[in-house]
Design a protein around this motif. Structure first.
Motif, PDB file in Angstrom:
ATOM      1  N   GLU A  47       0.836  -1.206   0.000  1.00  0.00           N
ATOM      2  CA  GLU A  47       0.000   0.000   0.000  1.00  0.00           C
ATOM      3  C   GLU A  47       0.870   1.255   0.000  1.00  0.00           C
ATOM      4  OE1 GLU A  47      -3.355   2.182   2.786  1.00  0.00           O
ATOM      5  OE2 GLU A  47      -3.032   0.030   3.010  1.00  0.00           O
ATOM      6  N   TRP A  48       1.892   1.277   0.845  1.00  0.00           N
ATOM      7  CA  TRP A  48       2.764   2.455   0.939  1.00  0.00           C
ATOM      8  C   TRP A  48       3.545   2.687  -0.350  1.00  0.00           C
ATOM      9  CZ3 TRP A  48       4.803   0.420   6.200  1.00  0.00           C
ATOM     10  CH2 TRP A  48       3.841   0.641   7.191  1.00  0.00           C
ATOM     11  N   LEU A  49       3.898   1.588  -1.028  1.00  0.00           N
ATOM     12  CA  LEU A  49       4.663   1.708  -2.280  1.00  0.00           C
ATOM     13  C   LEU A  49       3.771   1.996  -3.481  1.00  0.00           C
ATOM     14  CD1 LEU A  49       7.178  -1.243  -1.793  1.00  0.00           C
ATOM     15  CD2 LEU A  49       7.666   1.209  -1.592  1.00  0.00           C
ATOM     16  N   GLY A  50       2.464   1.845  -3.289  1.00  0.00           N
ATOM     17  CA  GLY A  50       1.538   2.092  -4.391  1.00  0.00           C
ATOM     18  C   GLY A  50       1.355   0.904  -5.307  1.00  0.00           C
ATOM     19  N   HIS A  51       1.690  -0.292  -4.832  1.00  0.00           N
ATOM     20  CA  HIS A  51       1.481  -1.492  -5.636  1.00  0.00           C
ATOM     21  C   HIS A  51       0.011  -1.901  -5.540  1.00  0.00           C
ATOM     22  CE1 HIS A  51       5.984  -2.690  -5.025  1.00  0.00           C
ATOM     23  NE2 HIS A  51       5.838  -1.752  -5.944  1.00  0.00           N
ATOM     24  N   ARG A  52      -0.590  -2.167  -6.661  1.00  0.00           N
ATOM     25  CA  ARG A  52      -2.007  -2.568  -6.665  1.00  0.00           C
ATOM     26  C   ARG A  52      -2.214  -3.936  -6.035  1.00  0.00           C
ATOM     27  NH1 ARG A  52      -3.245  -0.986 -12.799  1.00  0.00           N
ATOM     28  NH2 ARG A  52      -3.025   1.248 -12.541  1.00  0.00           N
ATOM     29  N   ASP A  53      -1.216  -4.781  -6.183  1.00  0.00           N
ATOM     30  CA  ASP A  53      -1.327  -6.156  -5.711  1.00  0.00           C
ATOM     31  C   ASP A  53      -0.113  -6.467  -4.825  1.00  0.00           C
ATOM     32  OD1 ASP A  53      -1.403  -8.946  -5.425  1.00  0.00           O
ATOM     33  OD2 ASP A  53      -2.146  -9.249  -7.465  1.00  0.00           O
ATOM     34  N   PRO A  54      -0.335  -6.918  -3.596  1.00  0.00           N
ATOM     35  CA  PRO A  54       0.791  -7.245  -2.709  1.00  0.00           C
ATOM     36  C   PRO A  54       1.731  -8.308  -3.287  1.00  0.00           C
ATOM     37  CG  PRO A  54      -1.242  -7.173  -1.456  1.00  0.00           C
ATOM     38  CD  PRO A  54      -1.618  -7.064  -2.912  1.00  0.00           C
ATOM     39  N   ARG A  55       1.239  -9.095  -4.249  1.00  0.00           N
ATOM     40  CA  ARG A  55       2.117 -10.095  -4.863  1.00  0.00           C
ATOM     41  C   ARG A  55       3.281  -9.442  -5.598  1.00  0.00           C
ATOM     42  NH1 ARG A  55      -2.409 -13.733  -7.705  1.00  0.00           N
ATOM     43  NH2 ARG A  55      -3.075 -11.609  -8.155  1.00  0.00           N
ATOM     44  N   ILE A  56       3.049  -8.251  -6.141  1.00  0.00           N
ATOM     45  CA  ILE A  56       4.130  -7.520  -6.813  1.00  0.00           C
ATOM     46  C   ILE A  56       5.222  -7.204  -5.795  1.00  0.00           C
ATOM     47  CG2 ILE A  56       4.753  -5.351  -7.949  1.00  0.00           C
ATOM     48  CD1 ILE A  56       1.848  -5.335  -9.078  1.00  0.00           C
ATOM     49  N   THR A  57       4.811  -6.720  -4.641  1.00  0.00           N
ATOM     50  CA  THR A  57       5.761  -6.387  -3.574  1.00  0.00           C
ATOM     51  C   THR A  57       6.511  -7.632  -3.135  1.00  0.00           C
ATOM     52  OG1 THR A  57       4.173  -4.720  -2.852  1.00  0.00           O
ATOM     53  CG2 THR A  57       5.988  -5.230  -1.341  1.00  0.00           C
ATOM     54  N   HIS A  58       5.779  -8.719  -2.940  1.00  0.00           N
ATOM     55  CA  HIS A  58       6.404  -9.960  -2.486  1.00  0.00           C
ATOM     56  C   HIS A  58       7.398 -10.479  -3.518  1.00  0.00           C
ATOM     57  CE1 HIS A  58       6.822 -14.253  -1.544  1.00  0.00           C
ATOM     58  NE2 HIS A  58       6.839 -13.787  -0.316  1.00  0.00           N
ATOM     59  N   GLN A  59       7.013 -10.478  -4.786  1.00  0.00           N
ATOM     60  CA  GLN A  59       7.906 -10.973  -5.833  1.00  0.00           C
ATOM     61  C   GLN A  59       9.169 -10.116  -5.947  1.00  0.00           C
ATOM     62  OE1 GLN A  59       5.282 -10.933  -9.200  1.00  0.00           O
ATOM     63  NE2 GLN A  59       4.345 -12.898  -8.672  1.00  0.00           N
ATOM     64  N   THR A  60       9.025  -8.819  -5.733  1.00  0.00           N
ATOM     65  CA  THR A  60      10.158  -7.902  -5.860  1.00  0.00           C
ATOM     66  C   THR A  60      11.097  -7.979  -4.669  1.00  0.00           C
ATOM     67  OG1 THR A  60       8.750  -6.392  -7.120  1.00  0.00           O
ATOM     68  CG2 THR A  60      10.795  -5.480  -6.246  1.00  0.00           C
ATOM     69  N   TYR A  61      10.550  -8.168  -3.470  1.00  0.00           N
ATOM     70  CA  TYR A  61      11.346  -8.054  -2.245  1.00  0.00           C
ATOM     71  C   TYR A  61      11.448  -9.343  -1.434  1.00  0.00           C
ATOM     72  CZ  TYR A  61      11.096  -3.101  -3.230  1.00  0.00           C
ATOM     73  OH  TYR A  61      11.209  -1.879  -3.833  1.00  0.00           O
ATOM     74  N   ALA A  62      11.037 -10.474  -1.973  1.00  0.00           N
ATOM     75  CA  ALA A  62      11.082 -11.732  -1.207  1.00  0.00           C
ATOM     76  C   ALA A  62      12.486 -12.053  -0.714  1.00  0.00           C
ATOM     77  CB  ALA A  62      10.542 -12.884  -2.046  1.00  0.00           C
ATOM     78  N   HIS A  63      13.497 -11.615  -1.440  1.00  0.00           N
ATOM     79  CA  HIS A  63      14.875 -11.917  -1.059  1.00  0.00           C
ATOM     80  C   HIS A  63      15.277 -11.272   0.271  1.00  0.00           C
ATOM     81  CE1 HIS A  63      15.169  -8.013  -3.057  1.00  0.00           C
ATOM     82  NE2 HIS A  63      16.307  -7.823  -2.408  1.00  0.00           N
TER      83      HIS A  63
END
Length: 99
Positions: A47-63
């Protein structure tokens, strides 16, 4: 040439005496990585990053979250051995009491 945000950022760095090359993109990535590595929920960060879907955040930052299962295990152990108090949302406590 530069966006308004970039100009503001450059001026703020200069005023703060920061000479290291830190871009707004680097700052955004650092913010997300630091928060997620310390246990901020992916949904909040998305939400803070403006990603529509939390999966985008997870895929980008899972590492940056490789120890998440271990941290959850420690939390569960602490809660169920009464080493820490867990404050649950009221709705959850009502479900537990009804069970």
């Amino acid at each position: 040439m530069y966006s308004l945000v970039d100009r503001l950022w450059r001026n703020a760095k200069k005023a703060a005496g920061i000479s290291r090359r830190i871009t707004t993109h680097w700052l955004r990535h650092f913010f997300a990585s630091a928060g997620l590595s310390k246990g901020v929920p992916v949904t909040d960060m998305a939400e803070w990053l403006g990603h529509r879907d939390p999966r985008i955040t997870h895929q980008t930052y899972a590492h940056v979250m490789p120890d998440a299962p271990e941290r959850l295990g420690y939390l569960m152990d602490a809660v169920f051995t009464i080493q820490t108090e867990l404050n649950l949302p009221l709705e959850f406590e009502a479900v537990v009491e009804a069970a």
